[in-house]
Design a protein around this motif. Structure first.
Motif, PDB file in Angstrom:
ATOM      1  N   GLU A   1       0.843  -1.106  -0.054  1.00  0.00           N
ATOM      2  CA  GLU A   1      -0.088   0.028  -0.089  1.00  0.00           C
ATOM      3  C   GLU A   1       0.967   1.130   0.041  1.00  0.00           C
ATOM      4  O   GLU A   1       1.680   1.016   0.629  1.00  0.00           O
ATOM      5  CB  GLU A   1      -0.843   0.037   1.252  1.00  0.00           C
ATOM      6  CG  GLU A   1      -1.996   1.101   1.275  1.00  0.00           C
ATOM      7  CD  GLU A   1      -3.246   0.861   0.407  1.00  0.00           C
ATOM      8  OE1 GLU A   1      -3.737   1.788  -0.367  1.00  0.00           O
ATOM      9  OE2 GLU A   1      -3.214  -0.373  -0.236  1.00  0.00           O
ATOM     10  N   GLY A   2       0.611   2.242  -0.878  1.00  0.00           N
ATOM     11  CA  GLY A   2       1.317   3.377  -0.702  1.00  0.00           C
ATOM     12  C   GLY A   2       2.354   3.381  -1.975  1.00  0.00           C
ATOM     13  O   GLY A   2       3.177   4.431  -1.998  1.00  0.00           O
ATOM     14  N   VAL A   3       2.775   2.284  -2.289  1.00  0.00           N
ATOM     15  CA  VAL A   3       3.931   1.943  -3.421  1.00  0.00           C
ATOM     16  C   VAL A   3       3.239   2.148  -4.572  1.00  0.00           C
ATOM     17  O   VAL A   3       2.490   1.250  -5.003  1.00  0.00           O
ATOM     18  CB  VAL A   3       4.763   0.872  -3.065  1.00  0.00           C
ATOM     19  CG1 VAL A   3       5.908   0.591  -4.264  1.00  0.00           C
ATOM     20  CG2 VAL A   3       5.601   0.755  -1.644  1.00  0.00           C
ATOM     21  N   SER A   4       3.562   2.988  -5.554  1.00  0.00           N
ATOM     22  CA  SER A   4       3.194   2.947  -7.189  1.00  0.00           C
ATOM     23  C   SER A   4       3.916   2.202  -8.057  1.00  0.00           C
ATOM     24  O   SER A   4       3.378   1.716  -9.062  1.00  0.00           O
ATOM     25  CB  SER A   4       3.260   4.480  -7.506  1.00  0.00           C
ATOM     26  OG  SER A   4       2.230   5.137  -6.659  1.00  0.00           O
TER      27      SER A   4
ATOM     28  N   ARG B   1       1.304   0.318 -10.695  1.00  0.00           N
ATOM     29  CA  ARG B   1      -0.236   0.361 -10.552  1.00  0.00           C
ATOM     30  C   ARG B   1      -0.946   1.175 -11.572  1.00  0.00           C
ATOM     31  O   ARG B   1      -0.165   2.270 -11.875  1.00  0.00           O
ATOM     32  CB  ARG B   1      -0.426   1.083  -9.074  1.00  0.00           C
ATOM     33  CG  ARG B   1      -0.169   0.485  -8.035  1.00  0.00           C
ATOM     34  CD  ARG B   1      -0.502   1.093  -6.687  1.00  0.00           C
ATOM     35  NE  ARG B   1      -0.113   0.434  -5.580  1.00  0.00           N
ATOM     36  CZ  ARG B   1      -0.839  -0.532  -4.805  1.00  0.00           C
ATOM     37  NH1 ARG B   1      -2.063  -0.878  -5.328  1.00  0.00           N
ATOM     38  NH2 ARG B   1      -0.348  -1.020  -3.805  1.00  0.00           N
TER      39      ARG B   1
ATOM     40  N   ALA C   1      -2.069   4.472 -10.690  1.00  0.00           N
ATOM     41  CA  ALA C   1      -1.012   5.559 -10.394  1.00  0.00           C
ATOM     42  C   ALA C   1      -0.567   6.022 -11.626  1.00  0.00           C
ATOM     43  O   ALA C   1      -0.426   7.361 -11.986  1.00  0.00           O
ATOM     44  CB  ALA C   1       0.345   4.988  -9.820  1.00  0.00           C
TER      45      ALA C   1
ATOM     46  N   GLY D   1       2.901   8.489  -5.086  1.00  0.00           N
ATOM     47  CA  GLY D   1       3.104   7.543  -4.001  1.00  0.00           C
ATOM     48  C   GLY D   1       4.572   7.167  -4.202  1.00  0.00           C
ATOM     49  O   GLY D   1       5.400   7.879  -5.068  1.00  0.00           O
ATOM     50  N   ARG D   2       5.066   6.141  -3.489  1.00  0.00           N
ATOM     51  CA  ARG D   2       6.541   5.749  -3.122  1.00  0.00           C
ATOM     52  C   ARG D   2       6.977   4.950  -4.474  1.00  0.00           C
ATOM     53  O   ARG D   2       6.233   4.162  -4.799  1.00  0.00           O
ATOM     54  CB  ARG D   2       6.705   5.120  -2.061  1.00  0.00           C
ATOM     55  CG  ARG D   2       6.438   5.956  -0.817  1.00  0.00           C
ATOM     56  CD  ARG D   2       6.898   5.351   0.412  1.00  0.00           C
ATOM     57  NE  ARG D   2       6.885   3.860   0.738  1.00  0.00           N
ATOM     58  CZ  ARG D   2       6.010   3.240   1.117  1.00  0.00           C
ATOM     59  NH1 ARG D   2       4.996   3.830   1.319  1.00  0.00           N
ATOM     60  NH2 ARG D   2       5.944   1.855   1.379  1.00  0.00           N
TER      61      ARG D   2
END
Length: 236
Positions: free
Chosen positions: A81-84, A108, A111, A127-128
């Motif tokens: 979660e939060g990683v693109s 993603r 993203a 995102g990261r």
């Protein structure tokens, strides 16, 4: 099974070996790899990739990526979660550098649909971004004199400008040095020339930052190459 969790897409433009590398990618991944070819505009191509897949997370490869037959495809874990984006490393066959340049990606779809503005296009994902230490293959940038030159020119222009991925200046300088001091293999001299010209271009464009957008314009790049090195773009 990876094929059940992820789609895969190859983005190619004019790479002479793209058909063969696409077939290799399908064979190693063990699934049908969708293909977008000849789309003008890198940002547009990435956004279109998001529309041809069925799953939220999908593998993305360039048209010059040679996947390693030993790459552990089935061990790929989904993005947290939060990683693109996750980028696996690739080997540069001319200068021996091993980093994310030209590597395999897991991205993603959502993203890509929110892609912002950056010269190095994927640096503008929300995102990261994760950088894996695992080598996934080789980036076959030297498929012709033009392709070798373009790789050196674009990458060293962006490194000299300042990495949009947060790479520190010392690391950028080390990579520029490797690109610009020569290499071995087909058309290595063109990659070296392109790298040196890219550093010079970054110095020129520093006074007019909008010029960096031309790094994503295939017609401009080809014109610059032929003006400096003659009509060798289709040799290979």
């Amino acid at each position: 099974m990876t094929g059940a969790r992820f789609d895969a897409v190859m983005l190619s433009y004019d790479e002479p070996l793209a058909d063969k590398l696409h077939a290799r990618l399908q064979r190693v991944l063990g699934l049908k790899v969708k293909r977008l070819h000849g789309v003008h505009g890198m940002r547009r191509a990435y956004r279109l990739a998001a529309e041809v897949v069925d799953n939220e997370q999908f593998l993305l490869a360039d048209g010059d990526f040679v996947i390693d037959t030993e790459f552990a495809v089935r061990a790929i874990e989904p993005l947290d979660e939060g990683v693109s984006l996750r980028v696996w490393q690739a080997v540069n066959p001319l200068n021996g550098l091993v980093y994310g340049y030209g590597g395999l990606k897991l991205v993603r779809r959502s993203a890509l649909r929110e892609l912002g503005e950056a010269v190095d296009v994927l640096a503008a994902l929300p995102g990261r971004i994760e950088f894996s230490k695992t080598v996934a293959g080789t980036t076959r940038i030297n498929q012709s004199p033009y392709h070798a030159w373009k790789a050196g020119f674009r990458e060293c222009s962006m490194l000299a400008r300042g990495s949009e991925y947060g790479m520190d200046d010392a690391q950028s300088a080390q990579r520029i040095a490797a690109w610009t001091t020569g290499g071995q293999g087909d058309f290595a001299d063109y990659a070296t020339a392109g790298a040196r010209e890219g550093v010079a271009f970054a110095g020129e464009a520093a006074r007019d930052p909008g010029r960096f957008e031309t790094l994503n314009d295939p017609a401009w790049l080809l014109e610059r190459f032929t003006a400096a090195h003659g009509d060798q773009a289709v040799a290979g």
